[in-house]
Scaffold this motif. Structure first.
Motif, PDB file in Angstrom:
ATOM      1  N   HIS B 401       6.296 -30.086 -44.159  1.00  0.00           N
ATOM      2  CA  HIS B 401       7.124 -30.126 -43.068  1.00  0.00           C
ATOM      3  C   HIS B 401       7.479 -28.717 -42.416  1.00  0.00           C
ATOM      4  N   ILE B 402       8.097 -27.962 -43.173  1.00  0.00           N
ATOM      5  CA  ILE B 402       8.535 -26.593 -42.764  1.00  0.00           C
ATOM      6  C   ILE B 402       7.227 -25.487 -42.623  1.00  0.00           C
ATOM      7  N   PRO B 403       6.188 -25.466 -43.578  1.00  0.00           N
ATOM      8  CA  PRO B 403       5.058 -24.835 -42.966  1.00  0.00           C
ATOM      9  C   PRO B 403       4.375 -25.119 -41.672  1.00  0.00           C
ATOM     10  N   VAL B 404       4.276 -26.516 -41.530  1.00  0.00           N
ATOM     11  CA  VAL B 404       3.625 -26.842 -40.231  1.00  0.00           C
ATOM     12  C   VAL B 404       4.564 -26.483 -39.197  1.00  0.00           C
ATOM     13  N   ALA B 405       5.907 -26.659 -39.218  1.00  0.00           N
ATOM     14  CA  ALA B 405       6.753 -26.191 -38.059  1.00  0.00           C
ATOM     15  C   ALA B 405       6.544 -24.405 -37.815  1.00  0.00           C
ATOM     16  N   GLU B 406       6.566 -23.940 -38.765  1.00  0.00           N
ATOM     17  CA  GLU B 406       6.225 -22.753 -38.306  1.00  0.00           C
ATOM     18  C   GLU B 406       5.130 -22.193 -38.059  1.00  0.00           C
ATOM     19  N   TYR B 407       3.970 -22.942 -38.300  1.00  0.00           N
ATOM     20  CA  TYR B 407       2.537 -22.817 -37.819  1.00  0.00           C
ATOM     21  C   TYR B 407       2.594 -23.179 -36.424  1.00  0.00           C
ATOM     22  N   LEU B 408       3.511 -24.271 -35.922  1.00  0.00           N
ATOM     23  CA  LEU B 408       3.604 -24.628 -34.405  1.00  0.00           C
ATOM     24  C   LEU B 408       4.203 -23.422 -33.765  1.00  0.00           C
ATOM     25  N   GLN B 409       5.281 -23.147 -34.474  1.00  0.00           N
ATOM     26  CA  GLN B 409       5.799 -21.746 -33.552  1.00  0.00           C
ATOM     27  C   GLN B 409       4.862 -20.710 -32.996  1.00  0.00           C
ATOM     28  N   GLN B 410       3.980 -20.459 -33.938  1.00  0.00           N
ATOM     29  CA  GLN B 410       2.990 -19.354 -33.625  1.00  0.00           C
ATOM     30  C   GLN B 410       2.093 -20.030 -32.757  1.00  0.00           C
ATOM     31  N   ALA B 411       1.723 -21.218 -32.845  1.00  0.00           N
ATOM     32  CA  ALA B 411       0.588 -21.601 -32.021  1.00  0.00           C
ATOM     33  C   ALA B 411       1.085 -21.792 -30.663  1.00  0.00           C
ATOM     34  N   TRP B 412       2.174 -22.300 -30.575  1.00  0.00           N
ATOM     35  CA  TRP B 412       2.687 -22.791 -29.070  1.00  0.00           C
ATOM     36  C   TRP B 412       3.117 -21.281 -28.504  1.00  0.00           C
ATOM     37  N   LYS B 413       3.295 -20.446 -29.204  1.00  0.00           N
ATOM     38  CA  LYS B 413       3.491 -18.879 -28.684  1.00  0.00           C
ATOM     39  C   LYS B 413       2.410 -18.532 -27.831  1.00  0.00           C
ATOM     40  N   GLU B 414       1.027 -18.832 -28.381  1.00  0.00           N
ATOM     41  CA  GLU B 414      -0.061 -18.618 -27.588  1.00  0.00           C
ATOM     42  C   GLU B 414       0.059 -19.157 -26.130  1.00  0.00           C
ATOM     43  N   LEU B 415       0.845 -20.100 -25.738  1.00  0.00           N
ATOM     44  CA  LEU B 415       1.025 -20.669 -24.455  1.00  0.00           C
ATOM     45  C   LEU B 415       2.169 -20.256 -23.873  1.00  0.00           C
ATOM     46  N   GLY B 416       2.753 -19.234 -24.556  1.00  0.00           N
ATOM     47  CA  GLY B 416       4.002 -18.571 -23.834  1.00  0.00           C
ATOM     48  C   GLY B 416       5.088 -19.391 -24.060  1.00  0.00           C
ATOM     49  N   ILE B 417       5.077 -20.357 -25.012  1.00  0.00           N
ATOM     50  CA  ILE B 417       6.383 -21.110 -25.243  1.00  0.00           C
ATOM     51  C   ILE B 417       6.968 -20.948 -26.609  1.00  0.00           C
ATOM     52  N   THR B 418       8.419 -20.611 -26.295  1.00  0.00           N
ATOM     53  CA  THR B 418       9.267 -20.401 -27.562  1.00  0.00           C
ATOM     54  C   THR B 418       9.647 -21.492 -28.401  1.00  0.00           C
ATOM     55  N   MET B 419       9.680 -21.642 -29.244  1.00  0.00           N
ATOM     56  CA  MET B 419      10.081 -22.856 -30.296  1.00  0.00           C
ATOM     57  C   MET B 419      11.105 -22.420 -31.245  1.00  0.00           C
ATOM     58  N   LYS B 420      12.312 -23.353 -31.437  1.00  0.00           N
ATOM     59  CA  LYS B 420      13.048 -22.951 -32.430  1.00  0.00           C
ATOM     60  C   LYS B 420      12.914 -24.156 -33.392  1.00  0.00           C
ATOM     61  N   VAL B 421      13.037 -23.666 -34.900  1.00  0.00           N
ATOM     62  CA  VAL B 421      12.898 -25.017 -35.710  1.00  0.00           C
ATOM     63  C   VAL B 421      14.216 -25.496 -36.059  1.00  0.00           C
ATOM     64  N   GLU B 422      14.732 -26.479 -36.248  1.00  0.00           N
ATOM     65  CA  GLU B 422      15.774 -27.295 -36.694  1.00  0.00           C
ATOM     66  C   GLU B 422      15.763 -28.110 -37.742  1.00  0.00           C
ATOM     67  N   THR B 423      16.213 -27.815 -39.037  1.00  0.00           N
ATOM     68  CA  THR B 423      15.907 -28.865 -40.198  1.00  0.00           C
ATOM     69  C   THR B 423      17.095 -29.879 -40.413  1.00  0.00           C
ATOM     70  N   VAL B 424      16.743 -30.837 -40.436  1.00  0.00           N
ATOM     71  CA  VAL B 424      17.855 -31.859 -40.680  1.00  0.00           C
ATOM     72  C   VAL B 424      17.617 -32.632 -41.858  1.00  0.00           C
ATOM     73  N   GLU B 425      18.870 -33.003 -42.497  1.00  0.00           N
ATOM     74  CA  GLU B 425      18.621 -33.711 -43.698  1.00  0.00           C
ATOM     75  C   GLU B 425      17.974 -34.959 -43.599  1.00  0.00           C
ATOM     76  N   TRP B 426      17.219 -35.561 -44.413  1.00  0.00           N
ATOM     77  CA  TRP B 426      16.362 -36.925 -44.334  1.00  0.00           C
ATOM     78  C   TRP B 426      17.285 -37.996 -43.617  1.00  0.00           C
ATOM     79  N   GLY B 427      18.361 -38.441 -44.345  1.00  0.00           N
ATOM     80  CA  GLY B 427      19.369 -39.274 -43.796  1.00  0.00           C
ATOM     81  C   GLY B 427      19.680 -39.370 -42.512  1.00  0.00           C
ATOM     82  N   SER B 428      19.774 -38.201 -41.861  1.00  0.00           N
ATOM     83  CA  SER B 428      20.476 -38.034 -40.407  1.00  0.00           C
ATOM     84  C   SER B 428      18.971 -38.025 -39.763  1.00  0.00           C
TER      85      SER B 428
END
Lengths: 305, 544
Positions: B401-428
């Protein structure tokens, strides 16, 4: 002594009540619940589950019901491990953790105390330095590293020890080693420094002056005075070690209680969170009481009032 | 003085010894089972929370249950329905009445007779609010008399006209009802043991009465479940193993060490960091399961209300790179929502008929997709991402999940979109996503039974799992058609149209198809892995 004990027991009850109350409040504040899963359960099924376990009742009522049941020794059903009672799970799993942990406690005492005494006696020599390096390593290296390294070399590479379960005495070697590395090192260091303290005292010089043998003065006079800090440390250490370690139990697939603490919280298994916390709390209070009593035996100058 | 110290030490060691010895009988020493001639030792998951068929909702739990129980029907190695406890079955012309004819001489593991009434009891029990079965909705909703709003077992239209006939009335045509009849939740359970032991019946071998190829002989919590061949099983001759031991290992590294040490013959949990060194190893297997790793772009948030934006974000993902490099080939790049394995109502693979046989997203042509994505962003009024707000991507911390999130951050940067990753514990994380309290989030689904409705209906506007809050009337209309027709061709067409709409509107963003990857010793013969994520060892053998 009797009056003291009574006072302590009352105090213990208050402590455990406070622990239980704080846990109950905190766990209900954490978002999520026991019946959530990746796939949504229908509202009717969720309602049925909540009704079954009394979670549909208001907070205050649930708290009072819980306290009342707990006082009668009923810790309820686990919300996750369906069909099992909290007491049943603890009764099945604690002995497993306690057995591995108990051996680890014995090992750390039998190694830590003599090694600490020797290190103090031979202070400044190569032996002292070697011991000091080993003790530092034992404290600094986390148990999951110890576990993984042991598992890799003794279990997989050399294949001389089994890697899972507790079926023979061989299964105990790696987990006991992993569990006792830290306490052994800690006891060794405690023992060494408090022994050095004692060895510098006037009465030790007197003992030497009146011609007592090395052995007698060291183990009869010095050890007894130097061991108090170790006993203080022993209370909480025994409690934690017997409860089992989440990491060690997970890596060596030991069906102990250690993992239940974490799993209960992750799964929001409310009754298990309460049960395990109260159990650990009670055990801890009991160990501290034992430590107090042991003080008076070791050092008659200490009186319990 | 010295004596007292000695006494003290002795007392302390006695305390420890006492604590230690009281554990003797419980788990460790009592754990040995009699040496079996042919015992298979496998790992398909950690300690199951329950093995009560009605209460289970986990894949590994279902996998274990399928070795201990047998339903009316079973799913064979070829993925087709096969007779189980019922030797034949038929549905009425209107598809509303299903009749199952049980075999002669069926018996429970405690030697009592198993009749059609046991199925009536078991199925009604799933609907009992006192039992609170999590899967009641999924498995019972096609049956007449089932009301998800108020569970009432007596209203459920299942009956036993005689001891060997089991009859079910459906509220509408359900072409896939046979798959449900083979589902782990729908196993028969014995009333006598449940009446006597309550929910605890499924926790101990003494009270765990079953009817499958194997019977439970031991369950040491968190350690192992041992099952031995059931002589009362109708097809016992086909069972070649004497016993199977399911090792309840939780840690992938521990499982891998045990496999290397030959303490286990098959492990499901392979540490991901070992995968590069295992590729090409004949003991390492990768196989499709019915499931898709996808992203939700919350359709209720302003920035994602425009389908063009959602589509642009979807097209800007290089799925091949994600599946093959980031996920180390343990996933397969997804160009559709409904992946391989799902059966088409008309026969064959659903995927083969999607979008006229082409994938919706051309996964081999990422450069063109990215150009298209940039164009869509411009059309939506955000050329080069100008004016598009910063977004937050929410995920829990597990697997890739985290590597994919980091990839999306780069991928969407190509569209000029800034993305933040927020990690939340499973139960929440789960309740947060369900309540729509996020902007973008990871999601995933693994099929319960082999009918496309099980997954595509996630996007139906009122579905409890519609975490993306996608609401599209045309999509809903197609799903309604598929629900109310008994004609396989019409049903298939409606489901395909629904997927067309879903993909055109980018109601969710499929990224990769799930696979199971596992290690299995070559000495295991005759076992198979199904697209449900189950391993079938019941008819396996061990080569000498």
């Amino acid at each position: 002594m009797g009056k003291y004990l009574l006072k302590r027991v009352i105090l213990a009850a208050v402590t455990i009540w406070a622990v239980a109350t704080i846990t109950f409040v905190l766990m209900n504040m954490v978002p999520g619940g026991p019946f959530l899963s990746e796939k949504a359960i229908s509202p009717a099924a969720t309602a049925a589950l909540e009704a079954k376990y009394g979670l549909d009742k208001p907070f205050g009522e649930r708290y009072l019901t819980y306290l009342k049941d707990a006082l009668h020794g009923d810790f309820g059903l686990s919300l996750k491990q369906r069909g099992r009672t909290v007491s049943g799970i603890i009764a099945a799993k604690f002995p497993v953790s306690a057995k591995v942990g108990g051996i680890a406690v014995l090992v750390s005492l039998l190694l830590g105390i003599p090694l600490g005494v020797i290190a103090a006696y031979k202070r400044g020599t190569t032996i002292d330095s070697v011991f000091s390096v080993v003790a530092t390593l034992g404290i600094a290296v986390p148990s999951f590293v110890v576990c993984t390294v042991l598992m890799y070399f003794l279990g997989v590479k050399l294949g001389i020890l089994p890697t899972l379960g507790l079926t023979s005495w061989k299964n105990y070697i790696m987990p006991v080693f992993a569990l006792s590395a830290y306490p052994t090192s800690y006891i060794m260091r405690l023992m060494r420094s408090s022994m050095l303290d004692v060895l510098g005292q006037d009465y030790m010089r007197t003992a030497k002056a009146k011609g007592l043998s090395q052995k007698v003065s060291l183990f009869k006079h010095a050890l007894r005075n130097a061991i108090l800090p170790v006993i203080t440390y022993l209370g909480p250490m025994v409690a934690y070690t017997l409860m089992g370690s989440f990491i060690v139990e997970k890596i060596f697939t030991i069906p102990g209680l250690g993992g239940e603490f974490i799993k209960a919280i992750n799964g929001r298994d409310y009754t298990m969170i309460m049960g395990t916390t109260i159990f650990l709390g009670t055990f801890m209070v009991f160990m501290l009481l034992i430590v107090d009593i042991v003080y008076t035996i070791v050092d008659p100058r200490i009186k319990l009032k | 003085m010295k004596k007292r110290l000695l006494v003290l030490l002795l007392a302390m060691s006695m305390l420890v010894a006492m604590l230690a010895s009281c554990g003797g009988g419980g788990t460790s020493s009592g754990g040995e089972t009699p040496v079996a001639e042919k015992q298979l030792v496998v790992q398909v998951g950690p300690n199951p929370e329950t093995l009560d068929p009605a209460l289970n909702s986990a894949v590994d739990g279902a996998n274990t249950i399928l070795h201990l129980f047998e339903g009316l029907l079973t799913v064979g190695e070829d993925g087709q329905l096969a007779p189980g406890q019922a030797e034949s079955w038929e549905s009425s012309e209107d598809g509303l009445t299903w009749t199952f004819h049980l075999r002669d001489g069926l018996k429970w593991s405690d030697d009592s007779d198993l009749t059609a009434n046991d199925f009536v009891y078991a199925w009604k029990r799933i609907c009992d609010p006192e039992v609170a079965a999590p899967y009641a909705d999924t498995v019972l909703s096609p049956i007449a008399g089932f009301n998800a709003e108020s569970l009432n077992p007596d209203a459920l239209q299942v009956s036993a006209p005689d001891d060997k006939t089991f009859e079910v009335k459906l509220s509408g045509p359900c072409t896939y009802f046979g798959s449900l009849a083979a589902f782990a939740t729908m196993m028969p359970v014995q009333q006598a043991t449940i009446d006597a032991n309550g929910d605890a019946w499924a926790t101990a071998p003494e009270t765990y009465v079953s009817n499958g190829p194997f019977v439970m002989s031991e369950w040491v919590q968190g350690s192992h479940i041992t099952m031995v061949k059931n002589p009362n099983y109708w097809n016992a001759d086909a069972v070649k193993l004497d016993s199977i031991k399911f090792m309840l290992i939780e840690d992938a590294n521990a499982a891998y060490s045990a496999y290397q040490n030959k303490e286990v013959d098959m492990i499901k949990d392979v540490p991901t960091e070992e995968i590069p060194s295992l590729t090409g190893n004949p003991e390492f297997n990768v196989d499709t399961i019915l499931g898709t790793y996808y992203l939700n772009l919350n359709c209720e948030r302003d920035m994602f209300k425009d389908a063009k934006v959602r589509k642009a974000l979807s097209l800007a993902i290089d799925r091949k790179y994600v599946a093959e490099t980031i996920m180390q080939g343990t996933y397969t790049a997804a160009g559709n929502f409904m992946g391989p394995g799902w059966a088409d109502p008309e026969g064959g693979q659903f995927m083969d008929k999607s979008n006229g046989g082409k994938t919706y997203i051309d996964i081999d042509n990422f450069e063109a997709n990215l150009e298209e994505a940039k164009k869509l962003m411009a059309e939506a009024g955000y050329p080069n991402g100008e004016g598009f707000p910063e977004i937050t991507y929410t995920t829990n911390e597990a697997g890739y999940h985290i590597p994919v999130a980091e990839y999306l951050q780069q991928a969407w940067k190509e569209l000029g979109i800034t993305m933040k990753v927020e990690t939340v514990e499973w139960g929440s994380f789960t309740p947060m996503r369900r309540d729509g309290e996020y902007e973008a989030a990871r999601n995933g689904w693994v099929g319960d039974y082999d009918d496309p409705s099980n997954m595509i209906e996630l996007l139906y506007s009122t579905n409890g799992n519609n975490d993306g809050k996608f609401k599209n009337a045309e999509f809903d209309a197609q799903i309604d058609i598929s629900r109310n027709t008994a004609d396989p061709a019409e049903r298939s067409a409606a489901l395909h149209k629904a997927e067309d709409i879903l993909m055109e509107e980018a109601g969710c963003v499929p990224v990769a198809y799930y696979n199971d990857f596992w290690l299995q010793s070559p000495k295991i013969q005759g076992s198979w892995h199904s697209p449900y994520g189950y391993w079938h060892f019941m008819f396996a053998d061990i080569a000498e």
